[in-house]
Design an enzyme around this catalytic site. Structure first.
Site, PDB file in Angstrom:
ATOM      1  CG  ASN A 146      -1.847   1.114   1.318  1.00  0.00           C
ATOM      2  OD1 ASN A 146      -1.820   2.012   0.476  1.00  0.00           O
ATOM      3  ND2 ASN A 146      -2.695   1.115   2.327  1.00  0.00           N
TER       4      ASN A 146
ATOM      5  NE  ARG B  27      -6.354   1.415   0.124  1.00  0.00           N
ATOM      6  CZ  ARG B  27      -6.417   2.507   0.856  1.00  0.00           C
ATOM      7  NH1 ARG B  27      -5.365   2.937   1.501  1.00  0.00           N
ATOM      8  NH2 ARG B  27      -7.544   3.176   0.944  1.00  0.00           N
TER       9      ARG B  27
ATOM     10  CG  HIS C 200     -12.961   3.571   3.432  1.00  0.00           C
ATOM     11  ND1 HIS C 200     -13.592   4.622   4.042  1.00  0.00           N
ATOM     12  CD2 HIS C 200     -11.635   3.780   3.613  1.00  0.00           C
ATOM     13  CE1 HIS C 200     -12.694   5.426   4.580  1.00  0.00           C
ATOM     14  NE2 HIS C 200     -11.485   4.944   4.314  1.00  0.00           N
TER      15      HIS C 200
ATOM     16  N   GLY D  83     -12.362   5.544  10.677  1.00  0.00           N
ATOM     17  CA  GLY D  83     -10.934   5.665  10.983  1.00  0.00           C
ATOM     18  C   GLY D  83     -10.553   7.109  10.766  1.00  0.00           C
TER      19      GLY D  83
ATOM     20  NE  ARG E 225      -9.453  12.419   3.806  1.00  0.00           N
ATOM     21  CZ  ARG E 225      -9.514  11.123   3.557  1.00  0.00           C
ATOM     22  NH1 ARG E 225     -10.481  10.629   2.808  1.00  0.00           N
ATOM     23  NH2 ARG E 225      -8.611  10.301   4.043  1.00  0.00           N
TER      24      ARG E 225
ATOM     25  NE  ARG F 182      -5.393   6.792  19.614  1.00  0.00           N
ATOM     26  CZ  ARG F 182      -4.596   6.028  18.884  1.00  0.00           C
ATOM     27  NH1 ARG F 182      -4.250   4.850  19.332  1.00  0.00           N
ATOM     28  NH2 ARG F 182      -4.133   6.436  17.732  1.00  0.00           N
TER      29      ARG F 182
ATOM     30  CB  ILE G 177     -13.046   5.946  15.387  1.00  0.00           C
ATOM     31  CG1 ILE G 177     -11.875   6.918  15.195  1.00  0.00           C
ATOM     32  CG2 ILE G 177     -14.111   6.523  16.298  1.00  0.00           C
ATOM     33  CD1 ILE G 177     -12.235   8.208  14.452  1.00  0.00           C
TER      34      ILE G 177
ATOM     35  CD  GLU H 190      -9.059  -1.166   4.558  1.00  0.00           C
ATOM     36  OE1 GLU H 190      -9.229  -0.407   3.612  1.00  0.00           O
ATOM     37  OE2 GLU H 190      -8.666  -0.775   5.672  1.00  0.00           O
TER      38      GLU H 190
HETATM   39  P1  AMP Z   1      -7.465   4.132  11.311  1.00  0.00           P
HETATM   40  O1  AMP Z   1      -7.429   5.186  10.247  1.00  0.00           O
HETATM   41  O2  AMP Z   1      -8.446   3.038  11.063  1.00  0.00           O
HETATM   42  O3  AMP Z   1      -6.105   3.627  11.713  1.00  0.00           O
HETATM   43  O4  AMP Z   1      -8.022   4.871  12.652  1.00  0.00           O
HETATM   44  C1  AMP Z   1      -7.346   5.936  13.236  1.00  0.00           C
HETATM   45  C2  AMP Z   1      -8.275   6.618  14.235  1.00  0.00           C
HETATM   46  O5  AMP Z   1      -8.713   5.669  15.222  1.00  0.00           O
HETATM   47  C3  AMP Z   1      -7.610   7.760  14.995  1.00  0.00           C
HETATM   48  O6  AMP Z   1      -8.489   8.872  15.040  1.00  0.00           O
HETATM   49  C4  AMP Z   1      -7.437   7.183  16.379  1.00  0.00           C
HETATM   50  O7  AMP Z   1      -7.466   8.164  17.376  1.00  0.00           O
HETATM   51  C5  AMP Z   1      -8.673   6.314  16.482  1.00  0.00           C
HETATM   52  N1  AMP Z   1      -8.577   5.377  17.608  1.00  0.00           N
HETATM   53  C6  AMP Z   1      -7.755   4.322  17.750  1.00  0.00           C
HETATM   54  N2  AMP Z   1      -7.936   3.774  18.989  1.00  0.00           N
HETATM   55  C7  AMP Z   1      -8.895   4.514  19.612  1.00  0.00           C
HETATM   56  C8  AMP Z   1      -9.533   4.464  20.883  1.00  0.00           C
HETATM   57  N3  AMP Z   1      -9.216   3.545  21.785  1.00  0.00           N
HETATM   58  N4  AMP Z   1     -10.478   5.395  21.165  1.00  0.00           N
HETATM   59  C9  AMP Z   1     -10.809   6.349  20.275  1.00  0.00           C
HETATM   60  N5  AMP Z   1     -10.244   6.438  19.057  1.00  0.00           N
HETATM   61  C10 AMP Z   1      -9.306   5.537  18.725  1.00  0.00           C
END
Ligand code: AMP
Length: 407
Positions: free
Chosen positions: A7, A91, A180, A210, A241, A285, A332, A386
């Protein structure tokens, strides 16, 4: 079959080496800041043997050499020889309206991906660079392109056409494509497997939440609508975004702030969303932590984020005239009980009832039902994968190409 999944971003390469029989990853890693003074290289053959170092990696070709050097190196060996890797899955973000499935990469496919650069100027060029670099590093194995847009090929015209003059669709292919796709496909299949439901009778809403985020309405196993559009900018509010907004805001801003187009692009893609709303962070987070301490703008950013998800869920229940299950996935969606709760709260009218304890007890990486027993619509947390979808598609196409005398 051992498949290397690649990727590529403009200055990064993520990779996963996956055994498609056991569905287990043997090694994963990432190179960031390619082309900068120093690049960051991470390899994770297992939790105990993680490697993180800085090196000079000038381009994607060098990046691919670094990855293969690690996988085959005498001290770090993950595979005995390069010939153990039987296929490479790439990807590719945008397949325009040309690719409704994954394909074996040849010169025509590369040209088609290049033609779609107009539609995805940020994503397709690095994807193509990664393909070229990997084909140079592993010239004797089949390379397969797996498109983020492919799963949404089933969208009906009423969902993919915008309310603009039809000739613009015909001339420039301006329409909704959706992204996605591999994630929405994967989590919906996990749900069908778990519940043993007959796919053709099911209506599912998948929420990939995410850093990038989108919602997808899936009827009879097929995507029938999705929140991202012509580009991954529309739909939900995301990390940086904006998601949906009134297009007139752009004209207004150009006039008021005399912004050139490139700044508008950066404003909506990199400085908006959760970051723009909170003025503090794009990472959920960090936002949740600040919101819990009472920061009003972080609380508001979370409210806007979850309200938009709720609106899409409601709208897709209306589009499909029903819904059996809502699935939450990605960083998330898999990890934040708070966001899941806020995304479905006060929806009892539609038959959605969360079980607070189940929602709070979700363990990382586990497919879990979080709805109450008497909820009309089931709610699940479904970890996405994925890379596994890409590996499996690449393996299937590699096998077929080995057996076909015509390819
Ligand atoms: P991704 O793009 O799927 O890797 O997701 C990234 C997002 O997931 C970021 O905004 C992180 O803050 C959020 N994230 C990961 N773990 C947690 C958690 N325990 N609580 C809230 N958000 C999280």
């Amino acid at each position: 079959m051992l498949v290397l999944v690649i990727n590529c971003g403009s200055s990064s390469i993520k990779y996963d080496l996956i055994d498609t029989e056991t569905k287990i990853g043997k090694c994963r890693g990432m190179i960031e800041r390619i082309g900068a003074v120093t690049s960051i290289v991470k390899h994770e053959p297992s939790d105990e043997k993680r490697v993180k170092e800085t090196k000079v990696i000038q381009n994607h070709v060098e990046g691919l050499k670094e990855i293969l050097g690690f996988l085959l190196g005498p001290d770090t060996k993950v595979v005995d020889s390069a010939s153990d890797i039987k296929a490479v899955g790439h990807r590719v973000v945008h397949g325009s309206d040309m690719f409704k499935d994954s394909v074996l990469i040849d010169d025509d496919v590369k040209e088609a991906i290049e033609q779609a650069i107009d539609l995805a100027p940020l994503h397709n060029p690095p994807n193509l660079k990664g393909i070229e670099a990997a084909m140079e590093a592993l010239p004797d194995v089949p390379h397969v392109a797996v498109f983020d847009t492919a799963f949404h090929h089933s969208l009906p015209a009423k969902a993919y056409l915008y309310g603009i003059p039809n000739r613009l669709y015909r001339r420039y292919k301006i329409r909704k494509y959706g992204f996605h796709g591999t994630s929405h496909y994967f989590v919906s299949r996990q749900y069908y497997k778990l519940t043993l439901k007959d796919v053709k009778d099911t209506k599912v809403i998948s929420c990939h939440l995410g850093n990038g985020a989108s919602v997808c309405a899936i009827e009879g196993g097929k995507s029938v609508d999705t929140s991202m559009g012509f580009t991954p900018l529309s739909g939900l509010v995301m990390g940086t975004r904006s998601g949906d907004l009134d297009p007139s805001i752009l004209f207004y801003l150009v006039e008021k702030e005399e912004l050139p187009l490139s700044n508008l692009h950066a404003l909506l893609n990199r400085h908006s969303g959760l970051l723009g709303l909170s003025g503090f962070a794009a990472d959920m987070r960090d936002l949740v932590a600040e919101a819990e301490k009472g920061d009003r703008r972080c609380q508001q950013a979370i409210d806007v984020f979850t309200y938009r998800i709720k609106q899409y869920i409601g709208s897709y229940i209306a589009s499909m005239n029903g819904c059996d299950a809502i699935l939450f996935t990605a960083g998330i969606g898999e990890n934040s009980a708070l966001i899941r709760r806020k995304a479905v709260e006060e929806m009892e009218y539609l038959g959605i009832k969360l079980d607070e304890d189940r929602n709070n007890d979700v363990q990382p990486g586990e497919l879990t039902r979080i709805s109450a027993d008497d909820s009309k619509i089931e709610l699940y947390v479904v970890p996405t994968n994925e890379e596994l979808v890409i590996a499996i598609d690449a393996a299937k196409i590699a096998q077929a190409s080995a057996q076909s005398p015509w390819i």
